[in-house]
Scaffold this motif. Structure first.
Motif, PDB file in Angstrom:
ATOM      1  N   GLU A   3       0.816  -1.218   0.000  1.00 17.01           N
ATOM      2  CA  GLU A   3       0.000   0.000   0.000  1.00 17.01           C
ATOM      3  C   GLU A   3       0.847   1.264   0.000  1.00 17.01           C
ATOM      4  N   ASP A   4       1.940   1.282   0.742  1.00 20.50           N
ATOM      5  CA  ASP A   4       2.796   2.472   0.787  1.00 20.50           C
ATOM      6  C   ASP A   4       3.421   2.748  -0.574  1.00 20.50           C
ATOM      7  N   GLU A   5       3.911   1.691  -1.222  1.00 19.30           N
ATOM      8  CA  GLU A   5       4.514   1.825  -2.553  1.00 19.30           C
ATOM      9  C   GLU A   5       3.473   2.335  -3.546  1.00 19.30           C
ATOM     10  N   THR A   6       2.277   1.751  -3.508  1.00 22.54           N
ATOM     11  CA  THR A   6       1.212   2.142  -4.426  1.00 22.54           C
ATOM     12  C   THR A   6       0.819   3.601  -4.225  1.00 22.54           C
ATOM     13  N   GLU A   7       0.652   4.003  -2.980  1.00 22.23           N
ATOM     14  CA  GLU A   7       0.290   5.388  -2.676  1.00 22.23           C
ATOM     15  C   GLU A   7       1.364   6.360  -3.156  1.00 22.23           C
ATOM     16  N   ALA A   8       2.617   6.016  -2.941  1.00 17.83           N
ATOM     17  CA  ALA A   8       3.719   6.887  -3.363  1.00 17.83           C
ATOM     18  C   ALA A   8       3.732   7.059  -4.883  1.00 17.83           C
ATOM     19  N   VAL A   9       3.541   5.971  -5.614  1.00 14.56           N
ATOM     20  CA  VAL A   9       3.553   6.041  -7.081  1.00 14.56           C
ATOM     21  C   VAL A   9       2.362   6.847  -7.591  1.00 14.56           C
ATOM     22  N   LEU A  10       1.175   6.600  -7.044  1.00 11.66           N
ATOM     23  CA  LEU A  10      -0.001   7.343  -7.490  1.00 11.66           C
ATOM     24  C   LEU A  10       0.123   8.828  -7.156  1.00 11.66           C
ATOM     25  N   ASN A  11       0.669   9.165  -5.997  1.00  9.66           N
ATOM     26  CA  ASN A  11       0.876  10.571  -5.648  1.00  9.66           C
ATOM     27  C   ASN A  11       1.874  11.238  -6.590  1.00  9.66           C
ATOM     28  N   GLU A  12       2.941  10.532  -6.935  1.00 10.52           N
ATOM     29  CA  GLU A  12       3.940  11.087  -7.860  1.00 10.52           C
ATOM     30  C   GLU A  12       3.321  11.327  -9.239  1.00 10.52           C
ATOM     31  N   GLU A  13       2.545  10.366  -9.721  1.00  9.13           N
ATOM     32  CA  GLU A  13       1.898  10.537 -11.022  1.00  9.13           C
ATOM     33  C   GLU A  13       0.885  11.686 -10.958  1.00  9.13           C
ATOM     34  N   GLY A  14       0.202  11.846  -9.837  1.00  6.61           N
ATOM     35  CA  GLY A  14      -0.721  12.963  -9.666  1.00  6.61           C
ATOM     36  C   GLY A  14      -0.012  14.305  -9.732  1.00  6.61           C
ATOM     37  N   ARG A  15       1.181  14.388  -9.142  1.00  9.57           N
ATOM     38  CA  ARG A  15       1.970  15.622  -9.222  1.00  9.57           C
ATOM     39  C   ARG A  15       2.386  15.922 -10.657  1.00  9.57           C
ATOM     40  N   ARG A  16       2.503  14.895 -11.472  1.00 15.45           N
ATOM     41  CA  ARG A  16       2.864  15.066 -12.888  1.00 15.45           C
ATOM     42  C   ARG A  16       1.645  15.355 -13.760  1.00 15.45           C
ATOM     43  N   GLY A  17       0.481  15.455 -13.138  1.00 16.72           N
ATOM     44  CA  GLY A  17      -0.720  15.811 -13.881  1.00 16.72           C
ATOM     45  C   GLY A  17      -1.625  14.655 -14.252  1.00 16.72           C
ATOM     46  N   TRP A  18      -1.270  13.427 -13.869  1.00 18.15           N
ATOM     47  CA  TRP A  18      -2.078  12.262 -14.213  1.00 18.15           C
ATOM     48  C   TRP A  18      -3.192  12.088 -13.187  1.00 18.15           C
ATOM     49  N   GLU A  19      -4.398  11.840 -13.671  1.00 18.71           N
ATOM     50  CA  GLU A  19      -5.572  11.619 -12.826  1.00 18.71           C
ATOM     51  C   GLU A  19      -5.951  10.142 -12.903  1.00 18.71           C
TER      52      GLU A  19
END
Length: 95
Positions: free
Chosen positions: A26-42
Motif C-alpha cells: 500500500e505504501d509503494e502504491t500510494e507513493a507512485v499514485l501521488n507522484e503521477e498525480g503531481r505530474r498531472g495524471w488523474e
C-alpha cells in the motif's frame, strides 16, 4: 474538444516469504499514485489482474499538441525500494 493522453500502471503482487500470500504494498502504491498525480495524471479506475493491480490514468493534452507517446513505446519499469521487513522487491510497470 479536449484530447486526452492515457497511461496504465501495473503494481505487481509481492510475496510474503517463499510460499507466502501475495499482497499489494500500500505504501509503494500510494507513493507512485501521488507522484503521477503531481505530474498531472488523474486516476480514472483500477482493476485486479493476475499479476497485481492495474491503474488507468489520464491527463488532458494542451490545445494544439499531439500525443507524446505511442503504443510502440517500450514499457518503463520502476523498481521499488527494499521493503524493510523482508527485503522483497516489487515493481511497477508503466505502459
Amino acid at each position: 474538444m479536449a484530447q486526452w493522453q492515457y497511461k496504465t500502471l501495473l503494481v505487481e503482487f509481492q510475496k510474503d516469504g517463499l510460499l507466502g500470500e501475495k499482497y499489494i504494498d500500500e505504501d509503494e502504491t500510494e507513493a507512485v499514485l501521488n507522484e503521477e498525480g503531481r505530474r498531472g495524471w488523474e486516476l480514472v479506475t483500477a482493476s485486479l489482474t493476475p499479476e497485481g493491480m492495474m491503474f488507468f490514468c489520464k491527463k488532458e493534452l494542451p490545445p494544439g499538441s499531439q500525443q507524446a507517446e505511442t503504443a510502440e513505446d517500450e514499457p518503463e519499469t520502476v523498481e521499488a525500494e527494499e521493503a524493510p521487513d523482508d527485503g522483497a522487491l516489487g515493481s511497477i510497470r508503466i505502459f
